[in-house]
Design a protein around this motif. Structure first.
Motif, PDB file in Angstrom:
ATOM      1  N   ALA A   1       9.201  -7.529   1.092  1.00 42.60           N
ATOM      2  CA  ALA A   1       9.547  -6.741   2.274  1.00 42.60           C
ATOM      3  C   ALA A   1       9.302  -5.257   2.016  1.00 42.60           C
ATOM      4  CB  ALA A   1      10.996  -6.987   2.675  1.00 42.60           C
ATOM      5  N   VAL A   2       9.587  -4.789   0.811  1.00 40.89           N
ATOM      6  CA  VAL A   2       9.278  -3.398   0.460  1.00 40.89           C
ATOM      7  C   VAL A   2       7.777  -3.164   0.611  1.00 40.89           C
ATOM      8  CG1 VAL A   2       9.245  -1.700  -1.424  1.00 40.89           C
ATOM      9  CG2 VAL A   2      11.263  -3.158  -1.094  1.00 40.89           C
ATOM     10  N   GLN A   3       7.001  -4.082   0.073  1.00 40.09           N
ATOM     11  CA  GLN A   3       5.549  -3.983   0.159  1.00 40.09           C
ATOM     12  C   GLN A   3       5.100  -3.909   1.623  1.00 40.09           C
ATOM     13  OE1 GLN A   3       3.482  -7.370  -1.453  1.00 40.09           O
ATOM     14  NE2 GLN A   3       1.534  -6.302  -1.521  1.00 40.09           N
ATOM     15  N   ALA A   4       5.641  -4.750   2.469  1.00 40.76           N
ATOM     16  CA  ALA A   4       5.269  -4.761   3.884  1.00 40.76           C
ATOM     17  C   ALA A   4       5.664  -3.453   4.569  1.00 40.76           C
ATOM     18  CB  ALA A   4       5.921  -5.947   4.592  1.00 40.76           C
ATOM     19  N   LEU A   5       6.846  -2.959   4.282  1.00 40.49           N
ATOM     20  CA  LEU A   5       7.295  -1.707   4.890  1.00 40.49           C
ATOM     21  C   LEU A   5       6.357  -0.559   4.514  1.00 40.49           C
ATOM     22  CD1 LEU A   5      11.111  -2.168   4.340  1.00 40.49           C
ATOM     23  CD2 LEU A   5       9.996  -1.930   6.579  1.00 40.49           C
ATOM     24  N   ILE A   6       6.003  -0.468   3.243  1.00 39.71           N
ATOM     25  CA  ILE A   6       5.104   0.603   2.805  1.00 39.71           C
ATOM     26  C   ILE A   6       3.745   0.445   3.465  1.00 39.71           C
ATOM     27  CG2 ILE A   6       3.877   1.567   0.810  1.00 39.71           C
ATOM     28  CD1 ILE A   6       6.447   0.881  -0.848  1.00 39.71           C
ATOM     29  N   ALA A   7       3.227  -0.769   3.516  1.00 35.91           N
ATOM     30  CA  ALA A   7       1.919  -1.010   4.131  1.00 35.91           C
ATOM     31  C   ALA A   7       1.918  -0.671   5.619  1.00 35.91           C
ATOM     32  CB  ALA A   7       1.501  -2.459   3.911  1.00 35.91           C
ATOM     33  N   SER A   8       3.076  -0.701   6.246  1.00 33.53           N
ATOM     34  CA  SER A   8       3.154  -0.431   7.688  1.00 33.53           C
ATOM     35  C   SER A   8       3.089   1.060   8.021  1.00 33.53           C
ATOM     36  CB  SER A   8       4.445  -1.017   8.271  1.00 33.53           C
ATOM     37  OG  SER A   8       5.562  -0.188   7.992  1.00 33.53           O
ATOM     38  N   LEU A   9       3.146   1.916   7.027  1.00 36.57           N
ATOM     39  CA  LEU A   9       3.199   3.363   7.251  1.00 36.57           C
ATOM     40  C   LEU A   9       1.810   3.976   7.457  1.00 36.57           C
ATOM     41  CD1 LEU A   9       5.874   4.160   4.504  1.00 36.57           C
ATOM     42  CD2 LEU A   9       6.217   4.231   6.990  1.00 36.57           C
ATOM     43  N   ARG A  10       0.979   3.335   8.246  1.00 37.09           N
ATOM     44  CA  ARG A  10      -0.418   3.745   8.426  1.00 37.09           C
ATOM     45  C   ARG A  10      -0.610   4.855   9.459  1.00 37.09           C
ATOM     46  NH1 ARG A  10      -0.690  -1.854   8.999  1.00 37.09           N
ATOM     47  NH2 ARG A  10      -1.206  -1.490  11.161  1.00 37.09           N
ATOM     48  N   ALA A  11       0.294   5.010  10.370  1.00 36.47           N
ATOM     49  CA  ALA A  11       0.110   5.998  11.443  1.00 36.47           C
ATOM     50  C   ALA A  11       0.328   7.414  10.920  1.00 36.47           C
ATOM     51  CB  ALA A  11       1.074   5.717  12.590  1.00 36.47           C
ATOM     52  N   GLU A  12      -0.588   8.288  11.262  1.00 39.35           N
ATOM     53  CA  GLU A  12      -0.479   9.702  10.875  1.00 39.35           C
ATOM     54  C   GLU A  12       0.701  10.343  11.613  1.00 39.35           C
ATOM     55  OE1 GLU A  12      -1.409  12.818   8.596  1.00 39.35           O
ATOM     56  OE2 GLU A  12      -2.878  11.207   8.678  1.00 39.35           O
ATOM     57  N   GLU A  13       0.717  10.165  12.927  1.00 34.14           N
ATOM     58  CA  GLU A  13       1.813  10.672  13.756  1.00 34.14           C
ATOM     59  C   GLU A  13       2.724   9.502  14.096  1.00 34.14           C
ATOM     60  OE1 GLU A  13       2.492  13.789  14.539  1.00 34.14           O
ATOM     61  OE2 GLU A  13       0.709  14.489  13.494  1.00 34.14           O
ATOM     62  N   ASP A  14       3.967   9.585  13.659  1.00 37.56           N
ATOM     63  CA  ASP A  14       4.879   8.460  13.854  1.00 37.56           C
ATOM     64  C   ASP A  14       5.960   8.747  14.885  1.00 37.56           C
ATOM     65  OD1 ASP A  14       7.669   8.915  11.992  1.00 37.56           O
ATOM     66  OD2 ASP A  14       5.967  10.221  11.610  1.00 37.56           O
ATOM     67  N   TYR A  15       6.097   9.991  15.318  1.00 37.92           N
ATOM     68  CA  TYR A  15       7.057  10.373  16.350  1.00 37.92           C
ATOM     69  C   TYR A  15       8.490   9.968  15.990  1.00 37.92           C
ATOM     70  CZ  TYR A  15       2.463  10.557  18.436  1.00 37.92           C
ATOM     71  OH  TYR A  15       1.131  10.794  18.647  1.00 37.92           O
ATOM     72  N   GLY A  16       8.769   9.924  14.683  1.00 40.54           N
ATOM     73  CA  GLY A  16      10.107   9.600  14.196  1.00 40.54           C
ATOM     74  C   GLY A  16      10.316   8.149  13.821  1.00 40.54           C
ATOM     75  N   ALA A  17       9.373   7.285  14.106  1.00 39.50           N
ATOM     76  CA  ALA A  17       9.541   5.851  13.819  1.00 39.50           C
ATOM     77  C   ALA A  17       9.635   5.572  12.328  1.00 39.50           C
ATOM     78  CB  ALA A  17       8.394   5.050  14.425  1.00 39.50           C
ATOM     79  N   HIS A  18       8.936   6.336  11.520  1.00 36.42           N
ATOM     80  CA  HIS A  18       8.945   6.068  10.082  1.00 36.42           C
ATOM     81  C   HIS A  18      10.302   6.327   9.440  1.00 36.42           C
ATOM     82  CE1 HIS A  18       4.283   6.411   9.812  1.00 36.42           C
ATOM     83  NE2 HIS A  18       4.688   5.258  10.312  1.00 36.42           N
ATOM     84  N   GLU A  19      11.140   7.088  10.108  1.00 32.93           N
ATOM     85  CA  GLU A  19      12.502   7.300   9.573  1.00 32.93           C
ATOM     86  C   GLU A  19      13.232   5.964   9.438  1.00 32.93           C
ATOM     87  OE1 GLU A  19      13.590  10.124   8.234  1.00 32.93           O
ATOM     88  OE2 GLU A  19      11.611  10.883   8.743  1.00 32.93           O
ATOM     89  N   ALA A  20      12.984   5.042  10.350  1.00 30.88           N
ATOM     90  CA  ALA A  20      13.606   3.712  10.253  1.00 30.88           C
ATOM     91  C   ALA A  20      13.092   2.977   9.024  1.00 30.88           C
ATOM     92  CB  ALA A  20      13.329   2.901  11.516  1.00 30.88           C
ATOM     93  N   VAL A  21      11.817   3.126   8.708  1.00 29.00           N
ATOM     94  CA  VAL A  21      11.247   2.477   7.524  1.00 29.00           C
ATOM     95  C   VAL A  21      11.831   3.096   6.258  1.00 29.00           C
ATOM     96  CG1 VAL A  21       9.116   2.063   6.227  1.00 29.00           C
ATOM     97  CG2 VAL A  21       9.143   1.793   8.710  1.00 29.00           C
TER      98      VAL A  21
END
Length: 165
Positions: free
Chosen positions: A54-74
């Motif tokens: 799951a850690v691996q999947a979360l890190i792999a999901s961080l592909r967007a340059e602009e996340d508009y705050g969504a990456h804070e949840a990750v």
């Protein structure tokens, strides 16, 4: 694990993590908002018991340059993992880590340097010995770059992530 089908969760996380960027006309505003909301919801499902995959999947999901705050949840989800799972999952995600946008990799590496204890960071170093030499060189360069800049430059993080040569 708070959800039943890990493979389906991972697939949807990676799909919705492809957040629409400003000016992207390939998706409607409604679809972009739906993806954003679902991505945050999927990250929020994590309770830290899901393991390194799951850690691996979360890190792999961080592909967007602009996340508009969504990456804070990750990043919040990553903080819920035990140190050993965070370390193991980060090593497993090494190829993704060197490919995702720079600020995203910096945030992950900073979390790793701050949350992992010394024993687990030694485990990180040992596990990185087994990475493909080219991947290990890219990861070493990425860490050095972040140490020279803001993400790993402070006294709490600088020098904590050591990779074998």
């Amino acid at each position: 694990m708070p959800f039943g089908d890990f493979v389906a969760w991972r697939r949807e996380l990676l799909l919705t993590g492809d957040l629409a960027q400003e000016g992207d006309t390939s998706v409607s505003d409604e679809e972009a908002e739906r993806r954003y909301d679902r991505y945050v919801e999927l990250a929020d499902m994590i309770d830290g018991t899901e393991g390194p995959a799951a850690v691996q999947a979360l890190i792999a999901s961080l592909r967007a340059e602009e996340d508009y705050g969504a990456h804070e949840a990750v990043y919040g989800a990553l903080e819920r993992f035990p140190s050993q799972d965070f370390v193991s999952g980060t090593v497993r995600a090494a190829a993704a880590l060197v490919a995702i946008p720079r600020d995203n990799s910096g945030a992950v590496l900073q979390l790793l340097s701050l949350l992992a204890d010394d024993d687990n960071l030694r485990t990180f170093t040992g596990a990185c010995r087994h990475l493909d030499p080219q991947l290990r060189a890219k990861l070493t360069a990425l860490i050095a770059d972040h140490e020279a800049d803001e993400w790993l430059a402070d006294e709490r993080s600088h020098g904590r992530l050591q990779l074998p040569h």
